[in-house]
Design a protein around this motif. Structure first.
Motif, short mmCIF file in Angstrom:
data_model
loop_
_atom_site.label_atom_id
_atom_site.label_comp_id
_atom_site.label_asym_id
_atom_site.label_seq_id
_atom_site.Cartn_x
_atom_site.Cartn_y
_atom_site.Cartn_z
N THR A 113 0.83 -1.10 0.14
CA THR A 113 -0.04 0.13 0.12
C THR A 113 0.81 1.24 -0.13
O THR A 113 0.43 2.34 0.29
CB THR A 113 -1.00 0.02 1.29
N GLN A 114 2.15 1.26 -0.52
CA GLN A 114 2.98 2.22 -0.52
C GLN A 114 2.35 3.41 -1.28
O GLN A 114 1.87 3.20 -2.28
CB GLN A 114 4.28 1.83 -0.98
N LYS A 115 2.80 4.70 -0.99
CA LYS A 115 2.32 5.79 -1.81
C LYS A 115 3.20 6.06 -2.91
O LYS A 115 4.53 5.92 -3.09
CB LYS A 115 2.38 6.92 -0.98
N ALA A 154 2.73 -1.73 -12.14
CA ALA A 154 2.05 -1.76 -10.92
C ALA A 154 2.57 -3.10 -10.17
O ALA A 154 2.83 -2.80 -8.75
CB ALA A 154 0.54 -2.10 -10.85
N VAL A 201 1.95 -2.28 -6.08
CA VAL A 201 0.59 -1.88 -5.66
C VAL A 201 -0.35 -2.31 -6.63
O VAL A 201 0.01 -3.21 -7.62
CB VAL A 201 0.77 -0.11 -5.94
N LYS A 202 -1.65 -2.25 -6.35
CA LYS A 202 -2.60 -2.87 -7.39
C LYS A 202 -2.84 -1.86 -8.74
O LYS A 202 -2.57 -0.46 -8.46
CB LYS A 202 -4.12 -2.83 -6.59
N ALA A 246 -4.39 1.81 -8.74
CA ALA A 246 -3.71 3.06 -8.11
C ALA A 246 -3.09 3.77 -9.03
O ALA A 246 -2.97 5.16 -8.91
CB ALA A 246 -2.70 2.30 -7.05
#
Length: 215
Positions: free
Chosen positions: A3-5, A33, A38-39, A42
């Protein structure tokens, strides 16, 4: 998935790294991704589609180019055009399908304007009106982009050559067309020399077309 930004710059940087591994056709938002952990949805917060991502990638390539290239030392416009387009080719060759990514891209932001202003000032100071200054820049640029596109079609990366471009084998297959067979060495080898010679031809043509009394 993590869930990293992430931000636009991180996505574009990752995309450029992946580009050298998979090429433009293999580059997907899903693959990027996965690399970022990440997904895929995102990424759509930052880029609505792949073309928007390519625009950001091209902008990043351009920023790297101008960070290392300075037009100001060149007092002759001919030398400035040759030097800039040579630097552009070198930069694009650092990325698989670099010319395809760069070609037709819409730069994000306005940071490209400073370099363009510098180029146009050099040309107008040499006596070009704005229209001819733009024509000279775009003509030499189009040659460079087209040349690198064809070059990367043969050598996707500088140390890699696609199958089917062996000059000796080509000459044997085309033995009944001797001039065409012999031309292979000029078409598929010594890319550095041919680029420099071709660019000089373009510059000489621009020079001839802008001398006093030319149409």
């Amino acid at each position: 998935m993590g869930t990293q930004k992430i931000d636009r710059a991180a996505v574009a940087e990752t995309a450029l790294r992946l580009l050298n591994e998979v090429g433009l056709d293999g580059l997907s938002l899903r693959a990027i991704a996965k690399e970022l952990d990440v997904k895929a949805p995102a990424l759509y917060w930052h880029f609505k589609d792949k073309q928007e991502l390519l625009d950001e990638m091209a902008t990043l390539i351009y920023r790297r180019l101008v960070a290392e290239f300075d037009m100001s030392p060149y007092t002759r416009w001919q030398d400035g055009l040759v030097a800039y387009n040579t630097a552009l080719r070198t930069t694009l060759l650092g990325y698989r399908d670099g010319a395809k990514v760069y070609s037709g891209a819409r730069f994000t932001g306005t940071d490209h304007a400073a370099s363009m202003e510098q180029h146009l000032r050099m040309m107008t100071a040499a006596g070009f009106d704005l229209r001819r200054a733009v024509l000279a820049g775009m003509t030499s640029y189009a040659f460079t982009i087209g040349y690198v596109t064809e070059e990367q079609g043969v050598r996707p990366m500088p140390d890699e050559q696609r199958e089917g471009y062996d000059i000796g084998e080509r000459a044997r297959r085309l033995a009944e067309y001797p001039l065409t067979a012999a031309a292979g060495a000029e078409i598929f080898a010594d890319f550095d020399r041919r680029f420099e010679e071709g660019l000089r031809v373009i510059v000489a043509g621009i020079e001839a077309a802008t001398t006093p009394g030319s149409a």
